[in-house]
Write an enzyme that holds these catalytic residues in place. Structure first.
Site, PDB file in Angstrom:
ATOM      1  N   GLN A 115      12.391  72.198   1.548  1.00 16.34           N
ATOM      2  CA  GLN A 115      13.216  73.297   2.084  1.00 16.34           C
ATOM      3  C   GLN A 115      14.645  73.270   1.531  1.00 16.34           C
ATOM      4  OE1 GLN A 115      12.629  73.603   6.402  1.00 16.34           O
ATOM      5  NE2 GLN A 115      10.916  74.989   5.989  1.00 16.34           N
ATOM      6  N   MET A 480      10.880 109.836   2.678  1.00 16.95           N
ATOM      7  CA  MET A 480      11.854 110.094   1.618  1.00 16.95           C
ATOM      8  C   MET A 480      11.237 109.808   0.250  1.00 16.95           C
ATOM      9  SD  MET A 480      14.777 111.451   1.419  1.00 16.95           S
ATOM     10  CE  MET A 480      15.990 111.235   2.717  1.00 16.95           C
TER      11      MET A 480
END
Lengths: 582, 169
Positions: A115, A480
């Protein structure tokens, strides 16, 4: 000289000293010490989101509605990278945030540890500033400085990356006094000579316009008040960008509505034909200017902005005044009054504006039985306006329709992702705003596609008993995208259909929300009323006409004077240059 | 405004001498599509707190203005000065130039180096390394001449610059 405490305790103490009440976050290995410190106190409330991107949008919603700095706490690696979209969104829209990210311990940095990611490297381009804190003793000063940088000048997100060993080691912490930075010194007061020149230009103008933006909102509620005074003194028409809506009331006689790509005909025409443009805390964004070489060709332009790099970036201006827009407007009004100016005769100008207004460019025609999305938003506005609701949106057609048809009367009531255009913004932003104003009516006007981008946050609202409302304008398309495919790509609706939609009512119920379906015009008012009446969170699936387009519209590559007012004005496919624009 | 003729500008940027500052400056240039012709950086203060970056860039005047404004708003930037606009200033660059060869070419290389006041700082029976400094133009000329007498490698510092006269930026 202060008390010795762990880095994690310093973080919590500094946040407390900075007046932080709410932190949005998600725990993980590299921030466990800070979570442990949060567990052992009760001054700061932690809101557990379901995805780190939503933590940042929630903090944005909190910041935009309250004017305070939004605070985020996430872990290293994926925690930080998931936050990047939100951080970029806050940078583009100038939202003050402090984002704390955990990091692997200093001795593991650079080893591709579990991580680990280069958080400061990744966020360098999408934050106003960032820090990697390598010594516990630096934590306190860095936190206080970060808040100062986030909220002063042009606000923005500041990232603080804190390795786990720095959280565990001990150091002394003292609450600092007034923060001043050796290199970062934002200019608040505008140059008086320039302000005087601006006032004289304004007084002499026959066709002035005030073009206002998010800077007016960011400057604080007083700036919106000053803007109204300036409008009154000068008699000039006012138009606002998407980000600035609410600084002037929607029904103010001098307000021409939003300008730009989906702005009103009168606002865009007035921008094109004015002889003096006073830009207040806006940045000549491409959604606003349309084709640059045809942008307001006959005007002299004055630009007031706190960020020097906004000047002459895309549009050359005649006079630039660097400073806080509220402070500059205050000085402008003082000079205006001291010089005994009266507004020039603008009768002919207002006659012209009246002509443009009569085109009723936000009007729409009811054809067939389907519920029009514009109508749905209009009714939503009419039925909720007495409650002075806070409105957030996702991104797309529904967002533009909300900007056009929902009236905003006060600043900080309109939360929308303008610069970055982030689908998935609205639900977490509504959650953030609801936390800032627990008693307010907070509605996310959404699309059925956008809402799915952070749908997991339904759980966050449930957990904290936040009565947010989600009003989905469901036309079964990424509207859109579909509209642009219709205009520029021969109506080939490539991947823009919202297939396999969930049953939104069942989904809402699964999360402990109330679900309501509005099937058509006949259910509209009852559905909205039921939503308002329910004390908890509600998701409304409002089925609207599927193929409605958002008008008026300045097509890409066109100028303000080439607006399409309705479907009847649509011309053939755009040329390649226009197609290449977004 | 990007169609205006391009100009060459030399910028001095004083920054906090801390990790990541150079990445911030260089990243700004690449992210916004500005050009870098050369870049130098070194710590210049007694307490090692401030570094001076010299950037030679080019672009039309409005772009140069934008570069200045964008640099100026970075938090760790103390000061940005456009030396080209500021006025008279000195620009210098240093190069190490390696030339290999024997016989006449070797003699000619030494002779040319003398004319350019380039100093041999390393030598073997088959090569020289010359140190040459001066304006970029002079360095360019020297390198061009060395090509004809056995140039094999060049290392250049890039431009450093300072304003003429008593005043400090």
């Amino acid at each position: 000289m202060g008390t010795e405490m762990t880095g994690a305790d310093i973080v919590v103490q500094a946040l407390t000293d900075l007046g932080v009440e709410v932190v949005f976050g998600y725990p993980g290995g590299a921030v466990l010490p800070i979570y442990d410190a949060l567990f052992q106190q009760n001054r700061i409330r932690h809101i557990l989101v379901r995805h780190e991107q939503a933590a940042v949008h929630a903090a944005e919603g909190y910041a935009r509605s309250s004017g305070k700095v939004g605070v985020v706490l996430v872990t290293s690696g994926p925690g930080a990278t998931n936050a990047v979209t939100g951080i970029t969104d806050a940078l583009m829209d100038s939202i003050p945030l402090v984002v704390l990210t955990g990091q692997v311990p200093t001795h593991l940095i650079g080893t591709d540890a579990f991580q680990e990611c280069d958080t400061v490297g990744i966020t360098r381009h999408c934050s106003k500033h960032n820090y990697l804190v390598q010594e516990t003793a630096r934590l306190g000063p860095v936190l206080h400085e970060a808040f100062y940088i986030a909220r002063s000048g042009r606000p923005g997100p500041v990232v603080i990356d804190i390795p786990k060993d720095v959280q565990i080691m001990k150091a002394r912490y003292t609450k600092p006094g007034v923060i001043s930075h050796k290199t970062y010194k934002p200019q608040v007061k505008g140059d008086l000579a320039a302000i005087e020149a601006a006032v004289d230009m304004l007084a002499a103008a026959e066709r002035p316009i005030l073009y206002t933006g998010g800077g007016v909102i960011n400057s604080g509620p007083v700036a919106s008040q000053l803007l109204r005074e300036l409008a009154k003194a000068t008699g000039a028409p006012v138009t606002s960008t998407l980000m600035g809506l609410g600084s002037v009331p929607d029904d103010h006689p001098q307000f021409l509505g939003m300008l730009g790509m989906h702005g009103s005909y009168e606002a865009n025409m007035a921008m094109n034909k004015c002889d003096l443009m006073l830009c207040l805390g806006a940045r000549f964004d491409d959604r606003v200017t349309g084709r640059l070489d045809a942008f307001s060709p006959t005007s002299r332009k004055i630009h007031v902005d706190i960020d020097r790099s906004s000047f002459n970036k895309t549009v050359r201006v005649d006079l630039a005044i660097q400073g806080d827009v509220g402070s500059v407007m205050e000085d402008m009004l003082k000079v205006w009054r001291a010089r005994g100016h009266r507004a020039a005769d603008q009768k002919a100008w207002w006659e012209q504006i009246k002509g443009w207004r009569s085109r009723n460019s936000f009007g729409f025609e009811q054809k067939g039985d389907a519920l029009l999305p514009q109508k749905a938003i209009q009714r939503l506005y009419e039925m909720t306006k007495a409650r002075k609701p806070i409105i957030s949106t996702e991104v797309g057609q529904h967002q533009m329709w909300a900007a056009q048809h929902f009236g905003f009367h006060e600043p900080n009531k309109w939360l929308t992702s303008g610069g970055l255009g982030t689908m998935g913004y609205g639900l977490p932003a509504a959650i953030g705003a609801q936390l800032a104003y627990p008693g307010a009516l907070v509605i996310d006007i959404a699309g059925e596609a956008s809402i799915q981008m952070n749908i997991q946050e339904l759980g966050t609202a449930t957990q904290y008993r936040l009565p947010v409302k989600v009003f989905i304008i469901n036309n079964e398309y990424m509207g859109m995208v579909r509209q642009w495919q219709e205009l520029n790509h021969g109506g080939r609706y490539s991947e823009s259909y919202s297939d396999s939609l969930p049953d939104f009512v069942k989904l809402a119920e699964a999360y402990g929300w109330k679900g309501i379906t509005i099937e058509g015009p006949d259910d509209l008012d009852a559905g909205i009323q039921a939503m308002i009446d329910h004390p908890g969170p509600v998701m409304v699936d409002c089925r609207v006409a599927k193929l409605a387009n958002c008008f008026p519209m300045i097509p890409s590559g066109a100028s303000h004077t080439d607006m399409i007012l309705s479907a009847a004005d649509e011309r053939g496919e755009a040329d390649d240059d226009a197609k290449a624009l977004v | 405004m990007k169609h205006l003729p391009s100009e060459r500008h030399t910028l001095s940027i004083l920054v906090d001498n801390e990790a990541g500052v150079l990445a911030r400056i260089v990243g700004l240039f690449s992210a916004r599509g500005y050009n870098i012709e050369s870049l130098t950086v070194a710590d210049v203060s007694d307490d090692h707190a401030v570094s001076r970056i010299t950037v030679v860039t080019n672009g039309p005047p409005p772009v140069i203005d934008q570069i200045m404004a964008q640099l100026d708003r970075l938090v760790p930037v103390h000061k940005v000065v456009d030396l080209t606009d500021w006025g008279p200033h000195v620009e210098r660059e240093m190069a190490l130039v390696k030339v290999a060869g024997v016989g006449d070419k070797r003699v000619e290389a030494l002779r040319l180096a003398d004319i350019f006041r380039a100093r041999p700082v390393d030598t073997s029976t088959a090569s020289f390394v010359f140190e040459v400094s001066g304006s970029s133009e002079k360095v360019n000329q020297f390198i061009a001449l060395m090509r004809e007498v056995g140039l094999v490698e060049v290392a250049r510092t890039g431009v450093v610059a300072i304003a003429r006269g008593a005043e400090a930026v």
